[in-house]
Design a protein around this motif. Structure first.
Motif, PDB file in Angstrom:
ATOM      1  N   ALA A   1      16.638  13.562   5.704  1.00  0.00           N
ATOM      2  CA  ALA A   1      15.752  12.609   5.038  1.00  0.00           C
ATOM      3  C   ALA A   1      14.845  13.320   4.049  1.00  0.00           C
ATOM      4  CB  ALA A   1      14.934  11.854   6.078  1.00  0.00           C
ATOM      5  N   LYS A   2      14.360  14.481   4.433  1.00  0.00           N
ATOM      6  CA  LYS A   2      13.461  15.223   3.548  1.00  0.00           C
ATOM      7  C   LYS A   2      14.183  15.640   2.271  1.00  0.00           C
ATOM      8  CE  LYS A   2      10.514  19.348   3.431  1.00  0.00           C
ATOM      9  NZ  LYS A   2      10.082  20.544   4.191  1.00  0.00           N
ATOM     10  N   ARG A   3      15.479  15.954   2.403  1.00  0.00           N
ATOM     11  CA  ARG A   3      16.232  16.366   1.226  1.00  0.00           C
ATOM     12  C   ARG A   3      16.511  15.194   0.297  1.00  0.00           C
ATOM     13  NH1 ARG A   3      20.788  20.412   3.921  1.00  0.00           N
ATOM     14  NH2 ARG A   3      19.288  21.912   4.786  1.00  0.00           N
ATOM     15  N   SER A   4      16.720  14.011   0.880  1.00  0.00           N
ATOM     16  CA  SER A   4      17.118  12.855   0.081  1.00  0.00           C
ATOM     17  C   SER A   4      15.933  12.032  -0.412  1.00  0.00           C
ATOM     18  CB  SER A   4      18.048  11.953   0.896  1.00  0.00           C
ATOM     19  OG  SER A   4      17.388  11.443   2.037  1.00  0.00           O
ATOM     20  N   SER A   5      14.744  12.239   0.172  1.00  0.00           N
ATOM     21  CA  SER A   5      13.583  11.437  -0.200  1.00  0.00           C
ATOM     22  C   SER A   5      12.643  12.230  -1.094  1.00  0.00           C
ATOM     23  CB  SER A   5      12.835  10.981   1.067  1.00  0.00           C
ATOM     24  OG  SER A   5      11.580  10.435   0.735  1.00  0.00           O
ATOM     25  N   ALA A   6      12.483  11.758  -2.322  1.00  0.00           N
ATOM     26  CA  ALA A   6      11.552  12.425  -3.239  1.00  0.00           C
ATOM     27  C   ALA A   6      10.134  12.357  -2.697  1.00  0.00           C
ATOM     28  CB  ALA A   6      11.625  11.788  -4.616  1.00  0.00           C
TER      29      ALA A   6
ATOM     30  N   GLU B   1       5.041   9.745  -7.318  1.00  0.00           N
ATOM     31  CA  GLU B   1       6.177   9.922  -8.225  1.00  0.00           C
ATOM     32  C   GLU B   1       5.717  10.122  -9.666  1.00  0.00           C
ATOM     33  OE1 GLU B   1       8.724   6.613  -7.646  1.00  0.00           O
ATOM     34  OE2 GLU B   1       9.396   7.261  -5.650  1.00  0.00           O
ATOM     35  N   GLU B   2       4.550   9.570  -9.983  1.00  0.00           N
ATOM     36  CA  GLU B   2       3.998   9.761 -11.325  1.00  0.00           C
ATOM     37  C   GLU B   2       3.378  11.148 -11.497  1.00  0.00           C
ATOM     38  OE1 GLU B   2       1.197   6.651 -11.961  1.00  0.00           O
ATOM     39  OE2 GLU B   2       2.687   5.048 -11.765  1.00  0.00           O
ATOM     40  N   GLY B   3       3.316  11.905 -10.402  1.00  0.00           N
ATOM     41  CA  GLY B   3       2.769  13.250 -10.481  1.00  0.00           C
ATOM     42  C   GLY B   3       1.334  13.380 -10.050  1.00  0.00           C
ATOM     43  N   VAL B   4       0.749  12.309  -9.504  1.00  0.00           N
ATOM     44  CA  VAL B   4      -0.623  12.394  -9.019  1.00  0.00           C
ATOM     45  C   VAL B   4      -0.662  13.255  -7.757  1.00  0.00           C
ATOM     46  CG1 VAL B   4      -2.615  11.086  -8.201  1.00  0.00           C
ATOM     47  CG2 VAL B   4      -1.108  10.101  -9.947  1.00  0.00           C
ATOM     48  N   ALA B   5      -1.570  14.213  -7.707  1.00  0.00           N
ATOM     49  CA  ALA B   5      -1.669  15.100  -6.546  1.00  0.00           C
ATOM     50  C   ALA B   5      -2.325  14.374  -5.374  1.00  0.00           C
ATOM     51  CB  ALA B   5      -2.494  16.345  -6.906  1.00  0.00           C
ATOM     52  N   LEU B   6      -1.982  14.806  -4.167  1.00  0.00           N
ATOM     53  CA  LEU B   6      -2.573  14.194  -2.980  1.00  0.00           C
ATOM     54  C   LEU B   6      -4.099  14.239  -3.023  1.00  0.00           C
ATOM     55  CD1 LEU B   6      -0.277  15.506  -0.098  1.00  0.00           C
ATOM     56  CD2 LEU B   6      -0.545  13.136  -0.816  1.00  0.00           C
ATOM     57  N   THR B   7      -4.635  15.351  -3.484  1.00  0.00           N
ATOM     58  CA  THR B   7      -6.091  15.502  -3.510  1.00  0.00           C
ATOM     59  C   THR B   7      -6.758  14.530  -4.473  1.00  0.00           C
ATOM     60  OG1 THR B   7      -5.793  17.291  -5.120  1.00  0.00           O
ATOM     61  CG2 THR B   7      -6.055  17.922  -2.811  1.00  0.00           C
TER      62      THR B   7
ATOM     63  N   ILE C   1       0.843  -1.202   0.000  1.00  0.00           N
ATOM     64  CA  ILE C   1       0.000   0.000   0.000  1.00  0.00           C
ATOM     65  C   ILE C   1       0.875   1.247   0.000  1.00  0.00           C
ATOM     66  CG2 ILE C   1      -1.694   1.305   1.333  1.00  0.00           C
ATOM     67  CD1 ILE C   1      -2.729  -1.472   2.325  1.00  0.00           C
ATOM     68  N   PHE C   2       1.923   1.257   0.858  1.00  0.00           N
ATOM     69  CA  PHE C   2       2.842   2.401   0.889  1.00  0.00           C
ATOM     70  C   PHE C   2       3.520   2.580  -0.476  1.00  0.00           C
ATOM     71  CE2 PHE C   2       3.634   1.993   5.751  1.00  0.00           C
ATOM     72  CZ  PHE C   2       2.459   2.676   5.993  1.00  0.00           C
ATOM     73  N   ASP C   3       3.952   1.464  -1.074  1.00  0.00           N
ATOM     74  CA  ASP C   3       4.617   1.543  -2.378  1.00  0.00           C
ATOM     75  C   ASP C   3       3.661   2.085  -3.446  1.00  0.00           C
ATOM     76  OD1 ASP C   3       6.889   0.513  -1.236  1.00  0.00           O
ATOM     77  OD2 ASP C   3       6.594  -1.530  -1.990  1.00  0.00           O
ATOM     78  N   ALA C   4       2.387   1.709  -3.333  1.00  0.00           N
ATOM     79  CA  ALA C   4       1.404   2.198  -4.310  1.00  0.00           C
ATOM     80  C   ALA C   4       1.254   3.709  -4.201  1.00  0.00           C
ATOM     81  CB  ALA C   4       0.060   1.509  -4.079  1.00  0.00           C
ATOM     82  N   VAL C   5       1.148   4.206  -2.969  1.00  0.00           N
ATOM     83  CA  VAL C   5       1.021   5.662  -2.778  1.00  0.00           C
ATOM     84  C   VAL C   5       2.268   6.363  -3.295  1.00  0.00           C
ATOM     85  CG1 VAL C   5       0.778   7.505  -1.086  1.00  0.00           C
ATOM     86  CG2 VAL C   5      -0.516   5.393  -0.805  1.00  0.00           C
ATOM     87  N   GLY C   6       3.438   5.838  -2.913  1.00  0.00           N
ATOM     88  CA  GLY C   6       4.680   6.456  -3.360  1.00  0.00           C
ATOM     89  C   GLY C   6       4.803   6.462  -4.877  1.00  0.00           C
ATOM     90  N   GLY C   7       4.429   5.362  -5.506  1.00  0.00           N
ATOM     91  CA  GLY C   7       4.507   5.298  -6.963  1.00  0.00           C
ATOM     92  C   GLY C   7       3.583   6.285  -7.644  1.00  0.00           C
TER      93      GLY C   7
ATOM     94  N   VAL D   1       5.405  15.138  -0.738  1.00  0.00           N
ATOM     95  CA  VAL D   1       4.259  15.250   0.160  1.00  0.00           C
ATOM     96  C   VAL D   1       4.276  16.572   0.905  1.00  0.00           C
ATOM     97  CG1 VAL D   1       3.127  14.270   2.184  1.00  0.00           C
ATOM     98  CG2 VAL D   1       3.995  12.761   0.397  1.00  0.00           C
ATOM     99  N   PHE D   2       5.436  16.954   1.435  1.00  0.00           N
ATOM    100  CA  PHE D   2       5.490  18.194   2.201  1.00  0.00           C
ATOM    101  C   PHE D   2       5.226  19.420   1.337  1.00  0.00           C
ATOM    102  CE2 PHE D   2       7.660  15.699   5.489  1.00  0.00           C
ATOM    103  CZ  PHE D   2       7.025  16.203   6.615  1.00  0.00           C
ATOM    104  N   SER D   3       5.580  19.348   0.074  1.00  0.00           N
ATOM    105  CA  SER D   3       5.333  20.492  -0.802  1.00  0.00           C
ATOM    106  C   SER D   3       3.848  20.691  -1.046  1.00  0.00           C
ATOM    107  CB  SER D   3       6.065  20.299  -2.137  1.00  0.00           C
ATOM    108  OG  SER D   3       5.523  19.210  -2.852  1.00  0.00           O
ATOM    109  N   GLN D   4       3.040  19.624  -0.896  1.00  0.00           N
ATOM    110  CA  GLN D   4       1.601  19.714  -1.128  1.00  0.00           C
ATOM    111  C   GLN D   4       0.779  19.777   0.158  1.00  0.00           C
ATOM    112  OE1 GLN D   4      -0.053  17.007  -4.171  1.00  0.00           O
ATOM    113  NE2 GLN D   4       1.989  16.114  -4.333  1.00  0.00           N
ATOM    114  N   MET D   5       1.384  19.355   1.274  1.00  0.00           N
ATOM    115  CA  MET D   5       0.587  19.072   2.454  1.00  0.00           C
ATOM    116  C   MET D   5      -0.134  20.296   3.013  1.00  0.00           C
ATOM    117  SD  MET D   5       1.634  16.591   5.606  1.00  0.00           S
ATOM    118  CE  MET D   5       3.099  17.482   6.051  1.00  0.00           C
ATOM    119  N   GLN D   6       0.511  21.443   3.027  1.00  0.00           N
ATOM    120  CA  GLN D   6      -0.127  22.605   3.631  1.00  0.00           C
ATOM    121  C   GLN D   6      -1.316  23.091   2.811  1.00  0.00           C
ATOM    122  OE1 GLN D   6       2.275  25.665   5.437  1.00  0.00           O
ATOM    123  NE2 GLN D   6       4.052  24.317   5.529  1.00  0.00           N
TER     124      GLN D   6
END
Length: 215
Positions: A117-122, A46-52, A37-43, A127-132
């Motif tokens: 970690a935030k710098r090295s993890s895409a 990465e494909e550019g799907v927005a959180l919303t 499930i985590f891998d699905a969200v991450g994938g 997520v943080f760029s969209q979360m607020q």
């Protein structure tokens, strides 16, 4: 007339019914399913799907599981996203409570590692760029991750005040900000600033020097 005594024919007694707690206890979580499930969200991110645009149905379809499998683990996608973030962030430290200075160093070192970690993890960066812009997720993250960490810092500062290691004529919230401020500055406001080893010790020692109780 009295009834005859029941005869013991040697048959084993039927097994006792499970205790209510045991019957309600579900199967243990499958780490492989959660990772899928985590891998699905991450994938998808990465494909550019927005959180919303990430629905439980879409996540389930990508992970190859049913929606009920996800809902058994998380009430909604906000809780799922928060746990995903926690899985890729450094774990919160277990404070020893023996030294205020050492506990503060551990807390600030966790913030430094989180910044790295935030710098090295895409995934984290995405997520943080969209979360607020996603108030429900931001609120869930604040309540379940940020606030517990901040309480750890506040409790440590108050313990230092009670022990006479930190002056107690200042507001504990303000003092906590003095310790965490430099790390937050370098990880949020100046994301390109250095986060060198030893930074946590340097900040704690400098701030504690300035906060020594007055004679």
């Amino acid at each position: 007339m009295s009834l005859p005594e029941p005869q013991d024919n040697g048959a084993a007694a039927p097994p006792a019914a499970p205790a209510p707690e045991a019957s309600r206890r579900g199967r243990p979580r499958s780490e492989a399913v959660e990772q899928a499930i985590f891998d699905a969200v991450g994938g998808l991110l990465e494909e550019g799907v927005a959180l919303t645009e990430l629905s439980i149905e879409r996540i389930a379809r990508t992970a190859g599981v049913g929606k009920a499998t996800i809902y058994r683990r998380w009430p909604g996608k906000e809780e799922l996203f928060v746990e995903l973030l926690r899985s890729v962030e450094p774990q919160d430290p277990v404070l020893t409570g023996t030294s205020v200075r050492d506990d503060l160093v551990m807390l600030l070192e966790m913030l430094r590692q989180r910044g790295l970690a935030k710098r090295s993890s895409a995934l984290l960066h995405n997520v943080f760029s969209q979360m607020q812009a996603y108030p429900k997720l931001w609120e869930a993250y604040q309540n379940t991750v940020i606030e517990p960490r901040r309480r750890l810092g506040l409790d440590t500062v108050r313990r230092g005040m009670e022990a006479g290691e930190i002056r107690d004529d200042l507001d504990a919230e303000f003092v906590t900000d003095l310790f965490t401020g430099p790390l937050l500055l370098r990880t949020v406001i100046r994301p390109g600033a250095t986060l060198e080893p030893g930074l946590a010790e340097q900040v704690v020692d400098a701030v504690m020097e300035g906060l020594r109780p007055r004679p």
